[in-house]
Design a protein around this motif. Structure first.
Motif, PDB file in Angstrom:
ATOM      1  N   PRO A  42       4.545  -9.986  10.162  1.00 40.61           N
ATOM      2  CA  PRO A  42       4.357  -8.626   9.209  1.00 40.61           C
ATOM      3  C   PRO A  42       4.957  -7.574   9.804  1.00 40.61           C
ATOM      4  CG  PRO A  42       2.025  -9.560   9.394  1.00 40.61           C
ATOM      5  CD  PRO A  42       2.987 -10.334  10.373  1.00 40.61           C
ATOM      6  N   ILE A  43       6.149  -6.950   9.390  1.00 39.88           N
ATOM      7  CA  ILE A  43       6.775  -5.993   9.967  1.00 39.88           C
ATOM      8  C   ILE A  43       6.997  -4.863   8.938  1.00 39.88           C
ATOM      9  CG2 ILE A  43       9.009  -4.908  10.864  1.00 39.88           C
ATOM     10  CD1 ILE A  43       9.108  -8.012  11.981  1.00 39.88           C
ATOM     11  N   VAL A  44       6.555  -3.628   9.308  1.00 36.52           N
ATOM     12  CA  VAL A  44       6.776  -2.342   8.268  1.00 36.52           C
ATOM     13  C   VAL A  44       8.313  -2.172   8.358  1.00 36.52           C
ATOM     14  CG1 VAL A  44       6.390  -0.079   8.294  1.00 36.52           C
ATOM     15  CG2 VAL A  44       4.757  -1.353   9.001  1.00 36.52           C
ATOM     16  N   LEU A  45       8.950  -1.806   7.124  1.00 39.15           N
ATOM     17  CA  LEU A  45      10.274  -1.541   6.770  1.00 39.15           C
ATOM     18  C   LEU A  45      10.433  -0.070   6.573  1.00 39.15           C
ATOM     19  CD1 LEU A  45      13.179  -2.128   6.945  1.00 39.15           C
ATOM     20  CD2 LEU A  45      12.947  -2.970   4.407  1.00 39.15           C
ATOM     21  N   HIS A  86      13.344   0.197  -6.807  1.00 39.14           N
ATOM     22  CA  HIS A  86      13.834  -0.649  -5.752  1.00 39.14           C
ATOM     23  C   HIS A  86      13.191  -0.418  -4.461  1.00 39.14           C
ATOM     24  CE1 HIS A  86      16.847  -2.533  -3.052  1.00 39.14           C
ATOM     25  NE2 HIS A  86      17.030  -3.366  -4.014  1.00 39.14           N
ATOM     26  N   LEU A  87      12.966   0.887  -4.105  1.00 42.29           N
ATOM     27  CA  LEU A  87      12.271   1.048  -2.886  1.00 42.29           C
ATOM     28  C   LEU A  87      10.595   0.660  -2.927  1.00 42.29           C
ATOM     29  CD1 LEU A  87      13.291   5.063  -2.692  1.00 42.29           C
ATOM     30  CD2 LEU A  87      13.820   3.179  -0.900  1.00 42.29           C
ATOM     31  N   ILE A  88      10.045   0.681  -3.806  1.00 46.31           N
ATOM     32  CA  ILE A  88       8.754   0.300  -3.843  1.00 46.31           C
ATOM     33  C   ILE A  88       8.827  -1.407  -3.825  1.00 46.31           C
ATOM     34  CG2 ILE A  88       6.818  -0.001  -5.665  1.00 46.31           C
ATOM     35  CD1 ILE A  88       7.198   2.724  -6.537  1.00 46.31           C
ATOM     36  N   GLN A  89       9.528  -1.786  -4.414  1.00 44.94           N
ATOM     37  CA  GLN A  89       9.841  -3.207  -4.485  1.00 44.94           C
ATOM     38  C   GLN A  89       9.918  -3.739  -2.968  1.00 44.94           C
ATOM     39  OE1 GLN A  89      12.637  -4.970  -6.949  1.00 44.94           O
ATOM     40  NE2 GLN A  89      12.173  -7.157  -6.669  1.00 44.94           N
ATOM     41  N   ASN A  90      10.954  -2.940  -2.211  1.00 48.41           N
ATOM     42  CA  ASN A  90      11.732  -3.518  -0.780  1.00 48.41           C
ATOM     43  C   ASN A  90      11.205  -2.728   0.500  1.00 48.41           C
ATOM     44  OD1 ASN A  90      13.820  -5.822  -1.728  1.00 48.41           O
ATOM     45  ND2 ASN A  90      14.074  -4.104  -3.363  1.00 48.41           N
ATOM     46  N   ALA A  91      10.677  -1.465   0.456  1.00 52.47           N
ATOM     47  CA  ALA A  91      10.581  -0.850   1.509  1.00 52.47           C
ATOM     48  C   ALA A  91       9.248  -0.166   1.597  1.00 52.47           C
ATOM     49  CB  ALA A  91      11.487   0.373   1.611  1.00 52.47           C
ATOM     50  N   ASN A  92       8.622   0.024   2.785  1.00 52.16           N
ATOM     51  CA  ASN A  92       7.193   0.676   3.261  1.00 52.16           C
ATOM     52  C   ASN A  92       7.246   2.080   3.105  1.00 52.16           C
ATOM     53  OD1 ASN A  92       7.432  -2.491   4.987  1.00 52.16           O
ATOM     54  ND2 ASN A  92       5.917  -2.109   3.297  1.00 52.16           N
ATOM     55  N   MET A  93       8.297   2.693   3.901  1.00 52.96           N
ATOM     56  CA  MET A  93       8.429   4.167   3.686  1.00 52.96           C
ATOM     57  C   MET A  93       9.968   4.420   3.823  1.00 52.96           C
ATOM     58  SD  MET A  93       7.019   4.405   7.825  1.00 52.96           S
ATOM     59  CE  MET A  93       7.937   5.810   8.218  1.00 52.96           C
ATOM     60  N   TRP A  94      10.208   5.608   3.185  1.00 51.52           N
ATOM     61  CA  TRP A  94      11.709   5.982   3.125  1.00 51.52           C
ATOM     62  C   TRP A  94      11.744   7.620   3.320  1.00 51.52           C
ATOM     63  CZ3 TRP A  94       8.737   3.707  -0.578  1.00 51.52           C
ATOM     64  CH2 TRP A  94       8.393   4.231  -1.833  1.00 51.52           C
TER      65      TRP A  94
END
Length: 453
Positions: free
Chosen positions: A236-239, A253-261
């Motif tokens: 498990p790695i936070v992106l 797209h962010l919600i599907q692919n990233a943990n924070m932006w």
């Protein structure tokens, strides 16, 4: 029967991947990042010193990530400032300074800065040290593939016969650093390269990666490529995506692919930037949640810019009232909380801003933060307490003089008598009807929990 077994195994793995994704960053990540105090020039002993401080003073309040930012494969002599991060291209097409890189075109920590990486150990020993303290370890990476790997035609692990020059998009360049090319994700081998670096990071014990030059402009295919590589790396790695402003239109797209932006460009200790961040947050309210968090950027409190990157070495230029506003807004909005100052130099006031369990609960446990109103320089935000009818309320005074800030209980859907607790002071103030108001210092804030009696 073999098809049934295959279906069961596939279903189990799919459920595992979904479950793992849900378990990464269920609340806003909290930790420390080296960039604001050390730029590109942080050394291993300094990372350990900050990890030690966190373990001793902050871990019990849910601070847990220790993140090495910015150019860890680039050589900065001891005591140097951030320097010029650009590489020079020689007549034969090679680059100096040569980044520390393995035969597969994957960057590694520079041993002059990270001695435990000597002998190809990478960040494994440092990550193990951080883990031994009960904390988690993270790194910053630049989007794409090193230009020196393209020049060297480094083979890509897991992509038979494909080399770095065959997957690079040489027209995709970072405007402020010339180390990397983007990846053409349509080309065979591009995803395999991302898979190979995440395999390396997972082997080191990395728990968090901040990928830079990815959000402005938004690189949809590369974002998805990193997410796919993480899903298949076995850890498990936070992106985290950086920098901003990340386009709001990319929310799905962010919600599907990233943990924070990142919502904005780099944030520094300037009062106008706090006001600017509040304006960005208005666009993102209601869009954060379990596993995906709009990011206000690092917390500019404590000793900053010891070796660059902005201004002279200093304690934060924010006043104490502005620091309360800084921490209060990041908390009520549920931004990730990444400390940017050098932790061992914290004074008692800095520490009390970071170890208030009732304030941290607003960040970690509040639900659906929203702006209630903004009028005449007064701003009020609120969120809901999980599983209860209580409401967190944050008052802000953006004016140049003290101001009376009020909140109507009816506007929050509260009826009857309401008890008010000051979360910064950890004190019950009293019970009120209809509304509560308080004098707030210029550039100051107050944070409360409202409970119906």
């Amino acid at each position: 029967m073999k098809y049934l077994y295959a279906f069961i195994i596939f279903s189990f793995l799919s459920a595992y991947n979904f479950s793992s994704a849900q378990n990464v960053a269920p609340t806003p990540p909290m930790g420390w990042n080296s960039y604001n105090c050390y730029g590109s020039a942080v050394h291993e002993d300094e990372v350990k010193a900050n990890a030690d401080y966190m373990a001793q003073n902050l871990k019990q309040y849910n601070w847990q990530y220790v993140v090495v930012d910015f150019l860890w494969s680039y050589d900065n002599p001891p005591g140097s400032n951030i320097g010029n991060p650009f590489q020079k291209r020689l007549d034969d097409g090679s680059y100096i300074p040569w980044l520390t890189m393995d035969k597969w075109g994957r960057l590694s920590p520079q041993p002059n800065k990270f001695p435990s990486a000597f002998g190809g150990k990478g960040f494994g020993p440092l990550a193990a040290y951080v883990h031994s303290l009960g904390l988690k370890f993270g790194i910053h990476v630049m989007r794409g593939i090193p230009r020196q790997a393209v020049w060297a035609k480094s083979p890509i692990k897991g992509a038979n016969g494909i080399t770095a020059d065959m997957v690079a998009d040489t027209n995709s360049k970072c405007p402020w650093m010339n180390h990397m090319y983007g990846l053409d994700m349509n080309k065979p081998g591009a995803q395999e390269y991302l898979n190979s670096i995440l395999e390396l990071y997972a082997g080191w014990g990395v728990d968090f990666i901040k990928v830079d030059d990815l959000s402005r402009p938004y690189s949809e295919r590369e974002v998805a490529g990193y997410k796919k590589a993480i899903d298949n790396c076995g850890r498990p790695i936070v992106l985290s995506l950086s920098p901003g402003a990340t386009p709001v239109k990319e929310e799905a797209h962010l919600i599907q692919n990233a943990n924070m932006w990142r919502m904005a460009d780099d944030f520094w200790d300037n009062w106008k930037e706090i006001i600017g961040m509040m304006n960005y947050a208005e666009q993102w309210q209601g869009k954060g949640g379990n596993g995906h968090w709009p990011d206000c950027d690092m917390i500019q409190i404590g000793k900053l810019s010891k070796r660059g990157p902005v201004g002279q070495e200093r304690f934060s230029r924010f006043t104490e009232d502005e620091e309360y506003t800084h921490m209060t807004f990041w908390s009520i909005f549920r931004s990730p909380l990444m400390l940017g100052g050098n932790l061992p130099e914290n004074r008692p006031f800095e520490l009390q801003l970071f170890n208030n369990s009732e304030v941290i609960a607003v960040n970690q446990q509040g639900e659906d933060p929203r702006e209630l109103y903004k009028k005449d320089g007064n701003v009020v935000w609120y969120s809901h307490v999980q599983g209860r009818k209580d409401i967190y309320v944050a008052m802000f005074n953006l004016n140049e003089q003290a101001s009376d800030v009020a909140v109507s209980f009816a506007a929050l859907g509260l009826k009857g008598k309401v008890s008010v607790r000051d979360l910064w002071k950890k004190q019950d103030i009293g019970t009120f009807k209809q509304a509560y108001h308080q004098q707030v210092n210029k550039h100051g804030a107050a944070l409360f929990k409202l409970s119906v009696k």
